[in-house]
Scaffold this active site. Structure first.
Site, PDB file in Angstrom:
ATOM      1  N   ASP A 174       0.789  -1.231   0.000  1.00 28.94           N
ATOM      2  CA  ASP A 174       0.000   0.000   0.000  1.00 28.94           C
ATOM      3  C   ASP A 174       0.821   1.281   0.000  1.00 28.94           C
ATOM      4  OD1 ASP A 174      -2.419  -1.205  -0.172  1.00 28.94           O
ATOM      5  OD2 ASP A 174      -3.059  -0.788   1.869  1.00 28.94           O
ATOM      6  N   HIS A 175       2.027   1.249   0.544  1.00 33.74           N
ATOM      7  CA  HIS A 175       2.744   2.498   0.767  1.00 33.74           C
ATOM      8  C   HIS A 175       4.143   2.510   0.174  1.00 33.74           C
ATOM      9  CE1 HIS A 175      -0.055   2.004   4.337  1.00 33.74           C
ATOM     10  NE2 HIS A 175      -0.613   2.871   3.532  1.00 33.74           N
TER      11      HIS A 175
END
Length: 405
Positions: A174-175
């Site tokens: 996600d990051h």
């Protein structure tokens, strides 16, 4: 500094949650105008995600949301209201990029698919980020960061050698992996448009980009037919190579002996001439064969020291060692991050002065100056007036029709 690298680029951002907003945050950090479309009917779910500033809940108080949406402008539009499609098409016509991370078919059901968008903006760059891509036998399967990490093998690969899979949380899909793959693809598409005048449709399957970070175990399995075992913090080529509990509560130090001379230095530092003189531990292969015994010796020595004391002694002897820091320790005490200006304080209308981590890169040798994240719907009127040329009466009529909420 406020970068002008992407000044003049406008993105209509329909993404939500983790990977999508983080990918468009890269652009807002670099000077692009990012119009985040959300609503109180369907706010970005991470606006409700902890931690809240001072523990007080609120849609404008989430640190989770704030750190992924610096510098964006929030435009409150209920996508399921009549007239929403026309408004999004109008924004797209004035944008360079439109992004979403909805399930396959969602944009088409809103009649905002690539063909509809291209009709109003022929050179639009369209970014979609579904889990498995827009087509194929698995396209209908839905998931979030943890699902993607599991499917791609990240969770299975992360854990101790004698324990169950643990996983790295959602941080990598996600990051790190997926948002930067998406950002790179959009940058390439914008360059392509500048050179050719043509836009592009990007179908970024998040499972595929996550798999890109799993190359080594997949290549090993392909070459040997054997699934690699989980290693935890150990190494298959060096020993000792692990983290060790120190004197204070929940305090740890990482130690990595990367050569045979370092092993001798470690033995001298620990006062263990008996281990230094053993022929079966002289080489890494032998230490790997006695890894439990080797680690027990390091653990006994390090248990009487704080992580900082252990790190200082070991580094002075030429041994790779470092404090295993909590997030709070990194923010409050780490001298390297402090010296490099790794975090910035931004005054926020709801949260007051709040610290944000800076992007990990420099632009022209300087840190990127972050702007604050938006309040929900804060820029609705300003964007509709400036970008679309709507009059105050027209904006008021749209609000009365429950489109802007």
């Amino acid at each position: 500094m406020v970068p002008k690298f992407l000044e003049g680029v406008r993105i209509t951002d329909l993404t939500w949650a983790g990977a999508g907003p983080y990918s468009t945050k890269v652009f807002s950090d670099l000077g692009a105008e990012v119009l985040k479309v959300e609503s109180r009917v369907r706010p970005d779910p991470v606006r409700g995600g902890k931690p809240y500033k001072d523990g007080v809940p609120g849609l404008d108080r989430s640190g989770y949301f704030a750190s992924r949406n610096n510098g964006k402008k929030s435009v409150a539009v209920d996508l399921k209201s009549p007239g929403a499609r026309d408004l999004i098409l109008a924004l797209a016509a004035q944008s360079d990029v439109i992004s979403n991370n909805f399930a396959p078919g969602a944009m088409e059901r809103l009649k905002l698919g690539y063909e509809e968008l291209r009709a109003v903006k022929p050179d639009i760059v369209y970014l979609g980020m579904p889990m498995y891509g827009e087509d194929g036998p698995l396209a209908g399967m839905l998931g979030v960061g943890m699902t993607i990490a599991a499917v791609a093998g990240m969770i299975d690969r992360t854990g101790y050698h004698d324990g169950p899979p643990l996983g790295p949380g959602t941080h990598f899909p996600d990051h790190a992996v997926n948002p930067y793959h998406a950002a790179f693809a959009v940058l390439a598409a914008l360059r392509h448009r500048r050179l050719t005048g043509r836009g592009m449709k990007i179908d970024l399957a998040q499972v595929e980009s996550t798999l890109n970070s799993m190359g080594v175990p997949f290549m090993e399995w392909s070459a040997t037919g054997v699934e690699p075992a989980r290693e935890g913090n150990r190494s298959r080529s060096h020993a000792p190579h692990n983290i060790f509990r120190c004197r204070s509560e929940d305090a740890w130090c990482a130690v990595a002996v990367l050569g045979d001379e370092e092993w001798q230095a470690l033995c001298r530092t620990m006062g263990r001439d008996d281990l230094a003189g053993r022929g079966d531990l002289r080489l890494a292969e032998g230490r790997l064969g006695h890894v439990e015994e080797v680690e027990a010796a390091v653990a006994a020595w390090i248990a009487g020291r704080t992580p900082e004391e252990a790190m200082a002694e070991l580094q002075a002897a030429g041994i790779a060692a470092g404090v295993v820091s909590s997030a709070a320790n990194l923010m409050d005490h780490d001298p390297q991050l402090r010296a490099r200006g790794y975090w910035q304080v931004i005054d926020h209308p709801e949260m007051g002065e709040t610290r944000f981590s800076s992007p990990p890169y420099l632009v022209d040798g300087e840190r990127v100056e972050l702007k604050r994240p938006p309040l929900l719907g804060e820029h609705t009127e300003e964007v509709l007036a400036r970008v679309l040329g709507y009059s105050p009466d027209r904006i008021a009529a749209l609000r009365d029709a429950a489109l802007l909420r």
